[in-house]
Scaffold this motif. Structure first.
Motif, PDB file in Angstrom:
ATOM      1  N   PHE A   1     -21.969  38.804  98.621  1.00 17.57           N
ATOM      2  CA  PHE A   1     -22.641  39.196  99.553  1.00 17.57           C
ATOM      3  C   PHE A   1     -21.934  40.230 100.096  1.00 17.57           C
ATOM      4  CE2 PHE A   1     -25.843  36.147  98.688  1.00 17.57           C
ATOM      5  CZ  PHE A   1     -25.356  35.136  98.533  1.00 17.57           C
TER       6      PHE A   1
ATOM      7  N   LEU B   1     -19.875  30.046 101.846  1.00 16.19           N
ATOM      8  CA  LEU B   1     -19.306  31.023 101.387  1.00 16.19           C
ATOM      9  C   LEU B   1     -17.742  31.333 101.926  1.00 16.19           C
ATOM     10  CD1 LEU B   1     -22.145  33.331 102.554  1.00 16.19           C
ATOM     11  CD2 LEU B   1     -21.679  32.671 100.495  1.00 16.19           C
TER      12      LEU B   1
ATOM     13  N   ASN C   1     -19.535  33.179  97.024  1.00 17.72           N
ATOM     14  CA  ASN C   1     -20.059  31.638  96.827  1.00 17.72           C
ATOM     15  C   ASN C   1     -19.247  31.021  95.744  1.00 17.72           C
ATOM     16  OD1 ASN C   1     -22.399  29.721  95.606  1.00 17.72           O
ATOM     17  ND2 ASN C   1     -21.668  29.526  97.458  1.00 17.72           N
TER      18      ASN C   1
ATOM     19  N   TYR D   1     -25.851  39.271  92.049  1.00 15.40           N
ATOM     20  CA  TYR D   1     -25.540  38.278  91.092  1.00 15.40           C
ATOM     21  C   TYR D   1     -25.048  38.574  89.779  1.00 15.40           C
ATOM     22  CZ  TYR D   1     -28.230  36.002  94.963  1.00 15.40           C
ATOM     23  OH  TYR D   1     -28.641  35.628  96.249  1.00 15.40           O
TER      24      TYR D   1
END
Lengths: 111, 116
Positions: A34, A99, A92, A51
């Motif tokens: 992220f 996180l 992650n 992802y």
């Protein structure tokens, strides 16, 4: 070794240019990545999630992920003064819902 | 979507008093909420993770008796700073992760605590 490392900055770019932010992570099994933007005195705001390997574009932002190199980047095209902020890379780790954040890269866009 | 609110946004209290900060997910149900602290010019520091209906998990070095966390429902978590001291003055930020299973965390606007 820190879990998530970002280029230290600060990064100064002229208005209209591309700002390139880099992030590396240590845990090869990480699956979710992220980018957050944090203006001075404010809380972080999620701007991109990625992802899968490759590029993901959203407006002027492009996130790039290379899991083999354990590298994720953020490009800001046509940089505007309003993009001036600290950008946080977050990863992650596997088997964990928390996180891990990088220290952040501060970007200044010069008008 | 994914809006998280915090209240109050700013609080000033006297040393020795307690302060409660509320964190609410407004348009989604949050399985997990996180509490962070950030000092000026420093990175986010995770303090604790709370899951609805269970005890919070605190990070190493965070005093659980000083920072009381309650996650009473899927939309509300509270952080109480007990017997606050000037060194507790900081920017406290909550975040929430939704039921949908995504790992994104959505942050509240933060609470700036000043202890005099």
């Amino acid at each position: 070794q820190k879990e998530v490392e970002q280029n230290s900055g600060p990064l100064s770019v002229p208005e209209g240019a591309i700002a390139s932010l880099n992030c590396t992570y240590s845990d090869r099994g990480s699956q979710s990545f992220f980018w957050y933007r944090q203006y001075s005195g404010k809380s972080p705001e999620l701007i991109m999630s990625i992802y899968s390997n490759g590029d993901k574009e959203d407006g002027r932002f492009t996130a790039q992920l290379n899991k083999a190199s354990q590298y994720v980047s953020l490009l800001i095209r046509d940089s505007q003064p309003s993009d001036s902020a600290t950008y946080l890379c977050a990863v992650n780790p596997p088997d964990d819902y928390k996180l891990s954040f990088g220290a952040g890269t501060t970007v200044t866009v010069r008008a | 979507g994914a809006v998280v609110s915090q209240h109050p946004s700013r609080v000033i209290c006297k040393s020795g008093t307690s302060v409660k900060i509320e964190c609410r997910s407004l348009d989604f149900q949050a399985t997990t909420m996180f509490w962070y602290r950030q000092f000026p010019k420093q990175s986010l520091m995770l303090m604790a993770t709370s899951n609805e209906g269970s005890k919070a998990t605190y990070e190493q070095g965070v005093e659980k008796d000083k920072f009381l966390i309650n996650h009473a429902s899927l939309t509300l978590s509270t952080l109480t700073v007990t017997s606050a001291h000037p060194e507790d003055s900081s920017f406290y930020i909550c975040s929430a992760r939704g039921l949908a299973g995504g790992l994104e965390q959505y942050f509240g606007p933060g609470t700036r605590l000043t202890v005099t």
